[in-house]
Write a protein that holds these residues in place. Structure first.
Motif, PDB file in Angstrom:
ATOM      1  N   ASN A 134     126.933  38.665  80.290  1.00 44.81           N
ATOM      2  CA  ASN A 134     125.646  38.747  79.612  1.00 44.81           C
ATOM      3  C   ASN A 134     125.887  38.908  78.116  1.00 44.81           C
ATOM      4  N   TYR A 147     120.256  33.948  83.533  1.00 43.20           N
ATOM      5  CA  TYR A 147     119.174  33.212  82.884  1.00 43.20           C
ATOM      6  C   TYR A 147     118.072  34.198  82.542  1.00 43.20           C
ATOM      7  N   GLN A 148     117.790  34.344  81.257  1.00 45.32           N
ATOM      8  CA  GLN A 148     116.766  35.278  80.779  1.00 45.32           C
ATOM      9  C   GLN A 148     116.994  36.686  81.344  1.00 45.32           C
ATOM     10  N   ASN A 149     118.248  37.145  81.222  1.00 50.05           N
ATOM     11  CA  ASN A 149     118.664  38.493  81.626  1.00 50.05           C
ATOM     12  C   ASN A 149     118.556  38.754  83.128  1.00 50.05           C
ATOM     13  N   THR A 150     118.424  37.705  83.923  1.00 51.85           N
ATOM     14  CA  THR A 150     118.443  37.829  85.374  1.00 51.85           C
ATOM     15  C   THR A 150     119.644  37.058  85.916  1.00 51.85           C
ATOM     16  N   GLY A 189     117.465  25.052  82.573  1.00 54.65           N
ATOM     17  CA  GLY A 189     116.666  25.931  83.417  1.00 54.65           C
ATOM     18  C   GLY A 189     116.800  25.670  84.900  1.00 54.65           C
TER      19      GLY A 189
END
Length: 300
Positions: free
Chosen positions: A35, A87-90, A134
Motif C-alpha cells: 500500500n 485498489y482505493q485502499n481495499t 479498475g
C-alpha cells in the motif's frame, strides 16, 4: 542492525528477525500486496508451518517506516496461491473460485461473489493476474488440472465477473507469472520452462509471443519495476527442483538478462510486491519450510 545477504553484488535484506514472537510464521504459498499510501506490506493466507501447519487465514502487516509487524483480522476463509491487488485502499484476494476484500482502514475482511463457472473454471493451481483500468484480469488453471490458461475479469466498481474473449488462449502453463507494462500483458511460466514469453495487448486484443535467449523456469514470482519485469525462482524441470534464479526482461528491446541468484530458492508462486524501486518477495524454499521475507532494491 541489519545484515545483508549478498550474492555477487545483489543485496537482499532479510526482515524476519524483527517479527515479534506473538505473530505466527506464515510458511509458503501466501499472497502479498503493498500500500503506497501508508508504506505497508500485507502478507496473508498460505500454508502455515509454525506453530501449527495447514492452510492459513492469517493476515499480517509490515510497515517499512517503523519496521513494525502487526497481526490483523483473519481472512474470511484460508487461501493458497492467491492473486491479490490493492485498489482505493481495499485489498482484493482471488483464490480458487472465491474473492475476498479487506478494508485497510477498518481492518475487516468480507467475502464477495466469486466467478460462477463451476469446476470448468477454477483457479485450482494458483491465480495470477493484474489490475488494469479498475478491473482485475485473473489467469488460473482449470480444476481438472489442465495446463490451458483460464481467464476471468472482475470489475471493482460494478463487482461483476465476465469472461473476456481472449481466444486462442495459450496452453502449457502452470502458476503463470503475469506482468502488466503499459497496456500489454507479458506471461511466462510454461511447464516445459521454454524460452517463450506470451504477450497480449489489452487494447487491440491480439496475442503475440517473444522468444528469448534463455529458458525461464515455470511457477516463478513476478514484479515490474521501471518498465522492466523480474521473474524470481520457480521450478526448473531439468533440475527437478525449485530455483534461486532471477531474470529481468526489458520490453524496449526484448532482452532477457539473468541476474545474480536469490539468497534462497523460492517455491512455486512466490508472493511478490513492489514499492518504488524495491521488491519484496516471500514464499520460501519448499524444502526448507518457507517463512521467508526479503527486500531487494533494484537501484543498489
Amino acid at each position: 542492525a541489519y545484515k545483508y545477504a549478498t550474492n555477487s553484488g545483489i543485496r537482499w535484506r532479510p526482515v524476519l528477525e524483527l517479527i515479534p514472537p506473538e505473530i505466527p510464521r506464515w510458511g509458503i504459498q501466501q499472497g502479498m500486496v503493498y500500500n503506497p499510501a501508508t508504506n505497508d506490506v500485507y502478507i496473508f493466507g498460505g500454508v502455515a508451518t509454525f506453530p501449527v501447519t495447514g492452510p492459513s487465514n492469517q493476515c499480517v502487516r509490515y510497515n517499512a517506516d517503523t519496521e513494525k509487524w502487526t497481526l490483523l483480522s483473519a481472512l474470511a476463509a484460508p487461501v493458497r496461491y492467491p492473486m491479490s491487488c490493492i485498489y482505493q485502499n481495499t485489498i482484493y484476494v482471488v483464490a480458487f473460485d472465491t474473492i475476498q476484500s479487506f478494508n485497510t482502514a477498518t481492518n475487516k475482511w468480507a467475502s464477495l461473489v466469486g466467478p460462477a463457472y463451476g469446476t470448468e473454471f477454477c483457479f485450482g493451481a494458483g491465480a495470477r493476474g493484474v489490475l488494469w483500468n479498475g478491473k482485475l484480469i485473473v489467469f488460473g488453471m482449470s480444476a481438472s488440472g489442465s495446463s490451458a490458461l483460464r481467464v476471468a475479469q472482475y470489475d471493482l466498481v460494478t463487482k461483476a465477473w465476465t469472461r473476456p474473449s481472449l481466444n486462442p488462449i495459450p496452453s502449457g502453463y502452470s502458476y503463470a507469472a503475469v506482468a502488466l507494462i503499459g497496456n500489454k500483458l507479458y506471461i511466462t511460466g510454461r511447464t516445459d520452462a521454454s524460452p517463450v514469453i506470451q504477450t497480449f495487448d489489452l487494447l487491440t486484443l491480439v496475442w503475440g509471443s517473444i522468444t528469448v535467449n534463455k529458458n525461464i523456469p515455470s511457477s516463478g514470482g513476478c514484479a515490474v519495476v521501471n518498465g522492466k519485469f523480474y521473474v524470481f525462482g520457480g521450478y526448473d524441470p531439468a533440475l527437478a527442483a525449485h530455483t534461486k534464479t532471477c531474470y529481468r526482461f526489458d520490453p524496449a528491446d526484448n532482452s532477457l538478462v539473468k541476474m545474480n541468484d536469490l539468497a534462497i530458492p523460492f517455491t512455486s508462486g512466490a508472493a511478490v510486491a513492489t514499492a518504488g524501486s524495491k521488491i519484496y518477495i516471500s514464499g520460501g524454499d519448499a524444502v526448507g519450510g518457507g517463512d521467508s521475507f526479503y527486500a531487494y532494491d533494484t537501484n543498489q
